[in-house]
Design a protein around this motif. Structure first.
Motif, short mmCIF file in Angstrom:
data_model
loop_
_atom_site.label_atom_id
_atom_site.label_comp_id
_atom_site.label_asym_id
_atom_site.label_seq_id
_atom_site.Cartn_x
_atom_site.Cartn_y
_atom_site.Cartn_z
N SER A 1 -4.09 -2.43 5.22
CA SER A 1 -5.07 -2.20 4.16
C SER A 1 -4.98 -0.80 3.59
O SER A 1 -5.47 -0.54 2.49
N LYS B 1 0.87 -1.17 0.00
CA LYS B 1 0.00 0.00 0.00
C LYS B 1 0.91 1.23 0.00
O LYS B 1 2.01 1.20 0.54
N ALA C 1 -12.90 -8.27 0.56
CA ALA C 1 -12.63 -6.89 0.96
C ALA C 1 -11.75 -6.18 -0.06
O ALA C 1 -11.33 -5.05 0.16
N GLU C 2 -11.50 -6.84 -1.19
CA GLU C 2 -10.54 -6.34 -2.17
C GLU C 2 -10.87 -4.93 -2.65
O GLU C 2 -9.99 -4.10 -2.84
N SER D 1 -15.86 -5.23 6.17
CA SER D 1 -16.48 -6.05 5.13
C SER D 1 -17.90 -6.46 5.50
O SER D 1 -18.65 -6.92 4.64
N CYS E 1 -4.94 -1.47 9.59
CA CYS E 1 -4.69 -2.88 9.35
C CYS E 1 -5.93 -3.56 8.80
O CYS E 1 -7.06 -3.11 9.02
N VAL E 2 -5.73 -4.66 8.09
CA VAL E 2 -6.84 -5.44 7.57
C VAL E 2 -7.77 -5.86 8.70
O VAL E 2 -8.99 -5.93 8.52
N GLU F 1 -1.26 -7.37 8.37
CA GLU F 1 -1.27 -6.83 7.02
C GLU F 1 -1.97 -5.47 7.01
O GLU F 1 -2.96 -5.25 7.70
N SER G 1 3.53 -3.47 3.22
CA SER G 1 2.46 -4.47 3.14
C SER G 1 2.03 -4.93 4.53
O SER G 1 0.90 -5.37 4.72
N GLN H 1 -12.83 -7.69 7.68
CA GLN H 1 -11.69 -6.97 7.12
C GLN H 1 -12.06 -5.49 6.99
O GLN H 1 -13.21 -5.16 6.74
N TRP H 2 -11.05 -4.62 7.13
CA TRP H 2 -11.31 -3.19 7.26
C TRP H 2 -10.46 -2.37 6.29
O TRP H 2 -9.36 -2.75 5.91
N CYS H 3 -11.00 -1.19 5.95
CA CYS H 3 -10.25 -0.17 5.23
C CYS H 3 -10.54 1.18 5.88
O CYS H 3 -11.37 1.26 6.79
#
Length: 378
Positions: A184, A141, A282-283, A252, A198-199, A182, A156, A228-230
């Protein structure tokens, strides 16, 4: 959407939108990056082919700050273009320069590009920034800034986040963390502080002037730990200190949480988006704050729609949030190759038109839309 046809939506759009422009790209994009006030960059993300990177000039009508008569140009115009040998999952413009930085699989290295002189119409590859043992890291990212020199924040996982000078490729900062979660999303808050999401939902805040200090972080409620988060970063809610960014985190499962960085452990507000089902991946999750429409944010990545929410109306106690507008145009603009409804891959706000956004979908559709102020979702 049951029972609603493309023809019904087109008729309804005359009432819902002040402006609506529908375009088709040669290949779908998951990035929309502003280059100044009149153009954007998009790029392909397919794994099995060379991918185009394009700088597109917006239609003339969308570039004027005052109302005017008929505009001769009503389509995007390609200003520059280039090809990437890898999929482009992230693209950032370095402010006040002609440089772009991209990242994407199969490793965490970065590619640096230059917007060549206008008469050449070329986006050319300049260099690659390796990150060491790339094959074992997910794609990086990225965030960019222009302080004393052009820099890129990249990583990453939390424990491999670093800042690199773009031209010299010199590493000027490495995060002091044992956190291997990881990442995000990454953002510069200013030239000295940066934020990671973080994811798994944690926020990690760091100051580059104190490189050996451990990262400040916060966790999400355990009940949401499987999602999963953004994140999206704002300058603040109405009535708040403009220097205290407000962070929106989107899960998500459709949970939205707002956080003031001056008090990370205690969320300001929380609400659940009105989504039909949790995102299967969550892509493409995306949440972003409106730059000039106070307290409003956009959410996409669950289906073929983009939802707008006014966070000022949310009760502190939480609950389900009602959107003030939903853009459903990608659902009717065509079916993708798998005969499923297209999925919105990304969106971006116009920098100075309050209710105008750009959105892209998995079928290659690219929409520019300005919803009518008087319209509210029912």
């Amino acid at each position: 959407m049951a029972g609603e046809s493309a023809e019904d939506w087109l008729v309804e759009s005359l009432r819902l939108y002040n402006d609506l422009h529908v375009f088709e790209l040669q290949e779908p994009t998951r990035v929309i990056e502003w280059i100044g006030e009149k153009s954007v960059c998009v790029a392909g993300y397919e794994n099995s082919r060379r991918n185009e990177i394009l700088q597109l000039l917006l239609p003339q009508k969308l570039c004027v700050k005052e109302k005017q008569g008929l505009c001769p140009e009503r389509d995007f115009k390609v200003e520059r273009g280039g090809f990437s040998d890898r999929p482009v999952y992230s693209l950032r413009h370095v402010p006040d320069t002609s440089l772009l930085v991209t990242s994407g699989p199969p490793d965490s290295s970065l590619q640096v590009w230059q917007l060549a002189a206008e008469d050449t119409g070329v986006i050319k590859s300049v260099s690659t920034i390796p990150t060491g043992n790339d094959s074992k890291k997910p794609w990086a990212k990225i965030a960019t800034t222009l302080a004393r020199t052009s820099c890129v924040l990249h990583g990453s996982r939390v424990n491999n986040v670093q800042i690199t000078e773009i031209e010299s490729k010199k590493n000027i900062y490495t995060a002091a963390s044992s956190n291997s979660n990881e990442v995000s999303g990454l953002e510069f808050l200013d030239c000295n502080t940066w934020l990671a999401c973080c994811v798994k939902g944690q926020l990690c805040l760091a100051d580059v002037r104190q490189p050996q200090s451990p990262l400040g972080d916060t966790s999400v409620p355990s009940a949401l730990s499987g999602e999963q988060w953004c994140m999206g970063v704002s300058s603040g809610l109405q009535g708040s200190d403009v220097n205290a960014p407000t962070i929106a985190r989107l899960s998500s499962g459709g949970q939205l949480t707002l956080t003031d960085l001056r008090n990370i452990p205690k969320p300001l507000k929380s609400a659940r988006c009105k989504v039909s089902a949790a995102s299967q991946s969550a892509e493409f999750l995306c949440v972003s704050w409106a730059p000039v429409l106070d307290g409003c944010l956009a959410v996409s990545g669950f289906n073929g729609t983009v939802h707008i929410y006014d966070t000022r109306s949310w009760p502190v106690s939480g609950g389900e949030a009602e959107s003030v507008f939903s853009h459903k145009g990608h659902i009717f603009s065509g079916m993708d190759n798998s005969s499923d409804f297209p999925l919105v891959t990304t969106h971006a706000w116009h920098p100075w038109k309050p209710r105008m956004l750009l959105s892209a979908a998995s079928d290659g559709s690219l929409h520019v839309w300005d919803w009518a102020e008087s319209h509210k979702d029912s």
